[in-house]
Write a protein that holds these residues in place. Structure first.
Motif, PDB file in Angstrom:
ATOM      1  N   HIS A 179      69.846  45.774  17.632  1.00 12.68           N
ATOM      2  CA  HIS A 179      70.169  45.804  16.146  1.00 12.68           C
ATOM      3  C   HIS A 179      69.621  44.000  15.760  1.00 12.68           C
ATOM      4  O   HIS A 179      68.969  44.121  14.655  1.00 12.68           O
ATOM      5  CB  HIS A 179      71.705  45.622  15.556  1.00 12.68           C
ATOM      6  CG  HIS A 179      71.476  44.480  15.198  1.00 12.68           C
ATOM      7  ND1 HIS A 179      72.694  43.838  16.446  1.00 12.68           N
ATOM      8  CD2 HIS A 179      72.225  44.012  14.400  1.00 12.68           C
ATOM      9  CE1 HIS A 179      73.902  43.186  16.081  1.00 12.68           C
ATOM     10  NE2 HIS A 179      73.210  42.296  14.893  1.00 12.68           N
TER      11      HIS A 179
ATOM     12  N   PHE B 258      85.768  42.352  21.170  1.00 13.38           N
ATOM     13  CA  PHE B 258      84.838  41.828  20.237  1.00 13.38           C
ATOM     14  C   PHE B 258      83.347  42.918  19.894  1.00 13.38           C
ATOM     15  O   PHE B 258      82.360  42.940  19.028  1.00 13.38           O
ATOM     16  CB  PHE B 258      83.803  40.339  21.451  1.00 13.38           C
ATOM     17  CG  PHE B 258      82.980  40.530  20.290  1.00 13.38           C
ATOM     18  CD1 PHE B 258      82.470  38.910  19.632  1.00 13.38           C
ATOM     19  CD2 PHE B 258      81.476  40.349  21.268  1.00 13.38           C
ATOM     20  CE1 PHE B 258      81.164  39.261  18.809  1.00 13.38           C
ATOM     21  CE2 PHE B 258      80.439  40.124  20.504  1.00 13.38           C
ATOM     22  CZ  PHE B 258      79.923  39.849  19.787  1.00 13.38           C
TER      23      PHE B 258
ATOM     24  N   SER C 239      77.835  33.109  12.546  1.00 14.85           N
ATOM     25  CA  SER C 239      78.426  34.697  12.803  1.00 14.85           C
ATOM     26  C   SER C 239      78.783  34.973  11.909  1.00 14.85           C
ATOM     27  O   SER C 239      79.196  36.268  11.061  1.00 14.85           O
ATOM     28  CB  SER C 239      78.675  34.429  14.638  1.00 14.85           C
ATOM     29  OG  SER C 239      78.056  33.447  15.524  1.00 14.85           O
TER      30      SER C 239
ATOM     31  N   THR D 287      71.563  34.816  17.089  1.00 12.11           N
ATOM     32  CA  THR D 287      71.651  35.014  16.392  1.00 12.11           C
ATOM     33  C   THR D 287      71.189  34.430  15.598  1.00 12.11           C
ATOM     34  O   THR D 287      71.071  34.693  13.813  1.00 12.11           O
ATOM     35  CB  THR D 287      72.781  34.706  16.681  1.00 12.11           C
ATOM     36  OG1 THR D 287      73.496  35.711  17.839  1.00 12.11           O
ATOM     37  CG2 THR D 287      73.848  34.733  15.299  1.00 12.11           C
TER      38      THR D 287
ATOM     39  N   HIS E 173      77.865  36.101   8.833  1.00  7.93           N
ATOM     40  CA  HIS E 173      76.556  37.518   8.739  1.00  7.93           C
ATOM     41  C   HIS E 173      77.582  38.435   9.526  1.00  7.93           C
ATOM     42  O   HIS E 173      77.255  39.825   8.966  1.00  7.93           O
ATOM     43  CB  HIS E 173      75.756  36.927  10.123  1.00  7.93           C
ATOM     44  CG  HIS E 173      75.244  37.786  11.104  1.00  7.93           C
ATOM     45  ND1 HIS E 173      73.950  38.497  10.034  1.00  7.93           N
ATOM     46  CD2 HIS E 173      74.625  38.765  12.438  1.00  7.93           C
ATOM     47  CE1 HIS E 173      73.543  39.946  10.441  1.00  7.93           C
ATOM     48  NE2 HIS E 173      73.744  39.584  12.040  1.00  7.93           N
TER      49      HIS E 173
ATOM     50  N   PHE F 200      77.350  28.160  15.275  1.00  3.59           N
ATOM     51  CA  PHE F 200      77.765  29.414  15.803  1.00  3.59           C
ATOM     52  C   PHE F 200      78.515  30.356  15.115  1.00  3.59           C
ATOM     53  O   PHE F 200      77.903  31.305  15.010  1.00  3.59           O
ATOM     54  CB  PHE F 200      77.370  29.579  17.450  1.00  3.59           C
ATOM     55  CG  PHE F 200      77.039  31.226  17.989  1.00  3.59           C
ATOM     56  CD1 PHE F 200      76.463  31.906  17.653  1.00  3.59           C
ATOM     57  CD2 PHE F 200      77.935  31.388  19.168  1.00  3.59           C
ATOM     58  CE1 PHE F 200      76.754  32.755  18.180  1.00  3.59           C
ATOM     59  CE2 PHE F 200      78.487  32.613  19.741  1.00  3.59           C
ATOM     60  CZ  PHE F 200      77.103  33.486  19.100  1.00  3.59           C
TER      61      PHE F 200
HETATM   62  C1  RET Z   1      83.540  36.297  21.480  1.00  2.00           C
HETATM   63  C2  RET Z   1      83.174  35.057  21.660  1.00  2.00           C
HETATM   64  C3  RET Z   1      82.842  33.553  21.245  1.00  2.00           C
HETATM   65  C4  RET Z   1      81.878  34.060  19.602  1.00  2.00           C
HETATM   66  C5  RET Z   1      80.845  35.279  20.363  1.00  2.00           C
HETATM   67  C6  RET Z   1      80.483  35.293  18.683  1.00  2.00           C
HETATM   68  C7  RET Z   1      80.981  34.453  17.521  1.00  2.00           C
HETATM   69  C8  RET Z   1      79.610  36.143  18.532  1.00  2.00           C
HETATM   70  C9  RET Z   1      78.527  36.496  17.256  1.00  2.00           C
HETATM   71  C10 RET Z   1      77.292  37.281  17.457  1.00  2.00           C
HETATM   72  C11 RET Z   1      76.624  37.934  16.414  1.00  2.00           C
HETATM   73  C12 RET Z   1      76.490  37.091  15.312  1.00  2.00           C
HETATM   74  C13 RET Z   1      75.728  38.223  16.862  1.00  2.00           C
HETATM   75  C14 RET Z   1      74.423  38.874  16.142  1.00  2.00           C
HETATM   76  O1  RET Z   1      74.738  39.444  14.962  1.00  2.00           O
HETATM   77  C15 RET Z   1      83.025  32.764  21.590  1.00  2.00           C
HETATM   78  C16 RET Z   1      83.350  31.178  20.143  1.00  2.00           C
HETATM   79  C17 RET Z   1      81.684  32.614  22.889  1.00  2.00           C
HETATM   80  C18 RET Z   1      83.821  32.078  22.534  1.00  2.00           C
HETATM   81  C19 RET Z   1      83.673  33.549  23.358  1.00  2.00           C
HETATM   82  C20 RET Z   1      84.358  34.919  23.108  1.00  2.00           C
END
Ligand code: RET
Length: 289
Positions: free
Chosen positions: A39, A202, A91, A275, A94, A87
């Motif tokens: 995506h 996630f 995120s 991202t 988003h 970030f």
């Molecule tokens: C889950 C996770 C985290 C955050 C991940 C994020 C915020 C991902 C965002 C992705 C996007 C927005 C992708 C594009 O569309 C951290 C903080 C690294 C800690 C470990 C686990």
């Protein structure tokens, strides 16, 4: 077709009960690396589409994109706390934008705050129900250990602010939107995040509730509909960028396979670098619709 997300979420929840944590990690990586990465793989094309009227060459756009991604990578290296905080906030915006862009009419200045609160609430819920794993990854990136209470306070603040923004935006709400439905979704997410491990929690949110709806919006924006022909066109134009990203992640894995936490940390930092420009491209696309 709106409820396909809830049906798929329950199916994946059922799958979670059948399998152990190792298998959940495999499902998570496969779904993030396929639909999740896909995506974002057409960002350059969406950017070119956006800039064609200004006659900026595709090479300039590509060079600008690569330079930006490298800068974010360097920021993660020299100022990891700042980079990670920005970030998570971006995120949040988003994720919230994808989830709520059809909930409110576009004119209110409060919308970006509501998107950010909602998206960060989802992220804090994931972190709170998976504190140990989240904390070790954050420790690997920043050398700080965050506690369960920290994430609970995060859930409280973003939960209350989402509620306040929803009330303030009430008069901008589209008629067909139901707050009860949104509340039920949050309850379903809580059950999901409690039962599944960090990566799988996630991945289910990211892929089912974010990447698939975003993919369908992008395909409609580029080709006017979501027919099979349009999907194939999208796959063709994103394949090379997708393959390059996959090659990058696999090289990283072979280099770091003895230290999976470090791999996870760098994997998320990598996700972050792509991202930042992605959020810019998609917000631009949504404002043109
Ligand atoms: C889950 C996770 C985290 C955050 C991940 C994020 C915020 C991902 C965002 C992705 C996007 C927005 C992708 C594009 O569309 C951290 C903080 C690294 C800690 C470990 C686990």
């Amino acid at each position: 077709m709106k409820n396909y997300k809830i049906v798929l979420t329950f199916f994946l929840l059922w799958l979670t009960i059948q399998f152990d944590s190792e298998a959940e990690n495999v499902f998570a990586y496969v779904s993030i690396l396929t639909l999740g990465l896909l995506h974002g793989a057409n960002d350059i094309k969406l950017l070119t589409q956006k800039e064609t009227t200004q006659k900026t060459s595709s090479y300039k756009i590509l060079a600008g994109y690569v330079a930006f991604v490298l800068c974010v990578g360097v920021l993660f290296y020299i100022l990891p706390v700042l980079a990670l905080t920005v970030f998570v906030v971006i995120s949040g915006f988003h994720f919230g934008e994808e989830h709520l862009h059809d909930t409110y009419k576009k004119e209110s200045a409060l919308l970006p705050y509501c998107y950010t609160s909602y998206g960060m609430l989802i992220l804090f819920l994931i972190f709170y129900f998976n504190t140990a794993a989240t904390s070790s990854i954050i420790y690997d990136i920043t050398s700080y250990t965050l506690t369960n209470t920290f994430f609970l306070v995060g859930v409280g603040i973003t939960g209350v602010s989402t509620l306040i923004f929803s009330l303030l935006l009430f008069k901008h709400k589209k008629k067909e939107v139901s707050y009860l439905e949104e509340f039920v979704y949050i309850l379903v997410f809580i059950v999901l995040f409690k039962m599944a491990n960090l990566l799988w929690s996630f991945a289910i949110y990211f892929v089912i509730w974010h990447a698939i709806p975003s993919l369908s919006g992008q395909i409609r924006f580029l080709y006017g509909n979501t027919s099979m022909t349009s999907v194939v066109k999208y796959l063709k134009s994103s394949f090379l960028y997708w393959l390059l990203s996959i090659a990058g992640v696999f090289s990283l894995y072979f280099y770091l396979q003895d230290d999976l936490y470090l791999f996870n940390a760098i994997f998320f930092a990598f996700l972050a670098t792509i991202t930042f420009p992605h959020v810019w491209v998609i917000t631009g696309m949504k404002s043109k619709k």
